[in-house]
Enzyme design. Structure first.
Site, PDB file in Angstrom:
ATOM      1  N   HIS A 105       0.833  -1.199   0.000  1.00 26.34           N
ATOM      2  CA  HIS A 105       0.000   0.000   0.000  1.00 26.34           C
ATOM      3  C   HIS A 105       0.875   1.260   0.000  1.00 26.34           C
ATOM      4  O   HIS A 105       0.746   2.123  -0.873  1.00 26.34           O
ATOM      5  CB  HIS A 105      -0.905  -0.026   1.241  1.00 26.34           C
ATOM      6  CG  HIS A 105      -1.817   1.149   1.357  1.00 26.34           C
ATOM      7  ND1 HIS A 105      -3.125   1.099   0.952  1.00 26.34           N
ATOM      8  CD2 HIS A 105      -1.610   2.412   1.804  1.00 26.34           C
ATOM      9  CE1 HIS A 105      -3.687   2.277   1.155  1.00 26.34           C
ATOM     10  NE2 HIS A 105      -2.785   3.097   1.671  1.00 26.34           N
ATOM     11  N   GLU A 106       1.792   1.329   0.967  1.00 20.41           N
ATOM     12  CA  GLU A 106       2.628   2.529   1.067  1.00 20.41           C
ATOM     13  C   GLU A 106       3.592   2.626  -0.114  1.00 20.41           C
ATOM     14  O   GLU A 106       3.935   3.715  -0.555  1.00 20.41           O
ATOM     15  CB  GLU A 106       3.387   2.547   2.403  1.00 20.41           C
ATOM     16  CG  GLU A 106       2.495   2.511   3.641  1.00 20.41           C
ATOM     17  CD  GLU A 106       1.415   3.595   3.698  1.00 20.41           C
ATOM     18  OE1 GLU A 106       1.588   4.652   3.042  1.00 20.41           O
ATOM     19  OE2 GLU A 106       0.390   3.391   4.371  1.00 20.41           O
ATOM     20  N   HIS A 126       1.789   4.456  -2.779  1.00 21.50           N
ATOM     21  CA  HIS A 126       1.866   5.903  -2.564  1.00 21.50           C
ATOM     22  C   HIS A 126       3.250   6.410  -2.972  1.00 21.50           C
ATOM     23  O   HIS A 126       3.387   7.453  -3.615  1.00 21.50           O
ATOM     24  CB  HIS A 126       1.652   6.240  -1.090  1.00 21.50           C
ATOM     25  CG  HIS A 126       0.218   6.167  -0.630  1.00 21.50           C
ATOM     26  ND1 HIS A 126      -0.798   6.866  -1.248  1.00 21.50           N
ATOM     27  CD2 HIS A 126      -0.368   5.499   0.403  1.00 21.50           C
ATOM     28  CE1 HIS A 126      -1.947   6.628  -0.603  1.00 21.50           C
ATOM     29  NE2 HIS A 126      -1.719   5.788   0.389  1.00 21.50           N
ATOM     30  N   GLU A 137      -4.784   7.607  -3.170  1.00 24.31           N
ATOM     31  CA  GLU A 137      -5.207   6.330  -2.602  1.00 24.31           C
ATOM     32  C   GLU A 137      -5.470   5.296  -3.704  1.00 24.31           C
ATOM     33  O   GLU A 137      -5.343   4.088  -3.477  1.00 24.31           O
ATOM     34  CB  GLU A 137      -6.444   6.554  -1.725  1.00 24.31           C
ATOM     35  CG  GLU A 137      -6.789   5.409  -0.793  1.00 24.31           C
ATOM     36  CD  GLU A 137      -5.739   5.126   0.279  1.00 24.31           C
ATOM     37  OE1 GLU A 137      -4.803   5.930   0.442  1.00 24.31           O
ATOM     38  OE2 GLU A 137      -5.842   4.079   0.939  1.00 24.31           O
TER      39      GLU A 137
HETATM   40 ZN    ZN Z   1      -3.142   5.190   1.809  1.00 26.27          ZN
END
Ligand code: ZN
Length: 500
Positions: free
Chosen positions: A262-263, A266, A292
């Site tokens: 997830h990170e 980003h 996101e």
């Molecule tokens: Zn996030």
């Protein structure tokens, strides 16, 4: 100096100040010794106040008025001008003293939230939260709104977002997703999680796995870092310095890997920003919903696919040879896609995730409107979990204290997570049209083509366009929940053999 160049020079100084703020904020979460908390609050308050004074300088107002009368601006210049106008208008509506006071209170209440969470005691955080809610109401009043106070806060994170726009979106998801979750729960078929539950997963192996997967996807560790923190986040200052964190649990090895993916998503977005637009507003990543979408893409659309599980299985076997003996790619795929109502948002499955967001959205709406009092909040939280997910948190740490957001006053932020889920499905659907071998590529661990598509259609476009326009340019249609609902329905049917 030309008015446009003068404006850009001033915006560069403002961006530099905010980069320093980002690094100092990262330090607060990752490295700072506890006694430095008070000092750090002073430092962040100064950074915030100074940045605020720079963006509210009346010279910026003059330059904007001057440039807005020109009709020879290109797409990038027009984007810079639009974004500078937004920042200037938002900032000039907030008194400098209020901004400094807010930043100071943010640092203070993040500390009390951390203590309250560790002690499982809401009362430690209660007064700071009450003051934060008041300050956010005050902020909304300064910014102005047409219908609801909460609208002014939503607009801070996704331009133009209002309760009137978000309400039908959640209603649509609830209609389609809630019956799916119900069907799965009623079927009562749980994948075999013994290999996960029966083992104690060491941090060293989890770290190595996180690192290997993040590198394989394309994160540049010469221009970034991975660390541990209580609440995972991605920060840093510029494409050359992008920092993300994760957290490790001995009982749940998926939390750290999927948190890392997830990170990393980003981080890839930050590293892919257009370098010719460094220090310019149009060169920044777009709204939080788009941000996101990039994290969700790698975490879920890729990371929880059957094909990715086939590719990643040997890495699991390498770092946890004893625990993974006899576990097939199919077992892994079913385990990482366990659909089960649970307490923790960041560890929720794709099907229940948006229900977690919906609960926070409903609570925020009522808190800001004064329809829920702070003292009633912990129980109101638990009641909604019971109503929507059929479970009741056994303590405050797993309940109302689990998210950091309210401690820094980020009311209005949560709905962007759901926007991100919708955008990620819509973007991948568009990417697949030009990447017919997408599934095969995932199976072989060839992540470059998908990343290249995102680089071209999303990352390199910065904030030149507004979020909704960017999604439409990249996918050919305006934002819609359809792709996400189709994707989820198809997946749950394959996993659990249920239809709803
Ligand atoms: Zn996030």
């Amino acid at each position: 100096m030309d008015a446009y160049d003068e404006l850009m020079a001033r915006l560069k100084d403002i961006d530099l100040i905010s980069q320093v703020g980002g690094l100092v904020g990262w330090d607060q979460e990752v490295m700072m010794p506890p006694k430095a908390a008070g000092l750090r609050a002073e430092q962040l308050s100064w950074i915030s106040r100074t940045g605020h004074e720079m963006i509210t300088d009346s010279r910026i107002g003059e330059l904007l008025s001057d440039l807005e009368s020109r009709d020879d601006l290109d797409e990038i210049q027009a984007g810079n001008l639009r974004l500078a106008r937004e920042s200037y208008d938002k900032a000039t509506k907030l008194p400098t003293e209020f901004v400094g006071e807010l930043a100071k209170h943010q640092s203070k209440s993040q500390v009390s939230w951390t203590e309250a969470r560790a002690a499982d005691d809401f009362s430690i955080f209660r007064d700071d939260l009450a003051k934060m809610i008041d300050m956010c109401r005050q902020k909304a009043d300064y910014l102005g709104y047409e219908d609801l106070r909460y609208d002014a806060l939503l607009d801070l994170y996704e331009s133009g977002l209002t309760v009137a726009r978000v309400d039908p979106l959640f209603a649509g998801l609830r209609e389609n997703v809630a019956p799916l979750v119900k069907a799965v729960v009623e079927r009562g078929e749980r994948p075999d999680m013994a290999f996960v539950d029966d083992n104690k997963w060491g941090q060293t192996g989890q770290e190595a796995l996180s690192q290997a997967v993040s590198e394989a996807i394309g994160f540049d560790f010469k221009a970034g870092r991975r660390d541990a923190s209580t609440h995972p986040f991605c920060g840093g200052s510029n494409p050359d310095d992008v920092r993300w964190t994760t957290r490790y649990s001995e009982t749940d090895p998926f939390g750290s890997l999927y948190g890392s993916m997830h990170e990393t998503g980003h981080g890839l977005y930050e590293q892919g920003r257009p370098r010719n637009l460094d220090f310019q507003p149009a060169g920044q990543a777009n709204g939080l919903g788009v941000h996101e979408s990039q994290s969700r893409l790698w975490e879920n659309q890729v990371g929880r696919s059957r094909e990715f599980c086939e590719w990643v299985l040997p890495l699991w076997q390498e770092h946890f040879p004893d625990f993974m003996e006899g576990v097939s790619a199919d077992d892994l795929w079913r385990a990482v896609n366990l659909v089960e109502p649970s307490m923790i948002r960041v560890e929720a499955d794709e099907a229940t995730y948006n229900l977690h967001i919906m609960i926070r959205y409903e609570i925020e709406k009522r808190l800001i409107a004064g329809e829920i009092e702070v003292d009633d909040l912990p129980d109101a939280w638990d009641d909604m979990y019971e109503e929507f997910l059929g479970i009741r948190p056994p303590n405050r740490t797993l309940g109302v204290l689990q998210d950091i957001h309210w401690s820094f006053g980020a009311f209005g932020y949560f709905p962007t997570y759901t926007l991100g889920n919708l955008y990620s499905a819509q973007l991948l659907e568009a990417a697949r049209k030009v990447l017919p071998d997408h599934d095969e590529q995932m199976r072989r661990g060839e992540f470059g083509p998908l990343l290249a598509w995102m680089r071209e259609h999303v990352h390199a476009r910065g904030s030149i366009l507004e979020p909704a326009a960017l999604i439409e340019e990249a996918t050919g249609s305006p934002p819609s929940p359809d792709a996400f609902v189709t994707y989820l329905r198809d997946k749950v049917e394959r996993l659990y053999n249920v239809t709803a």
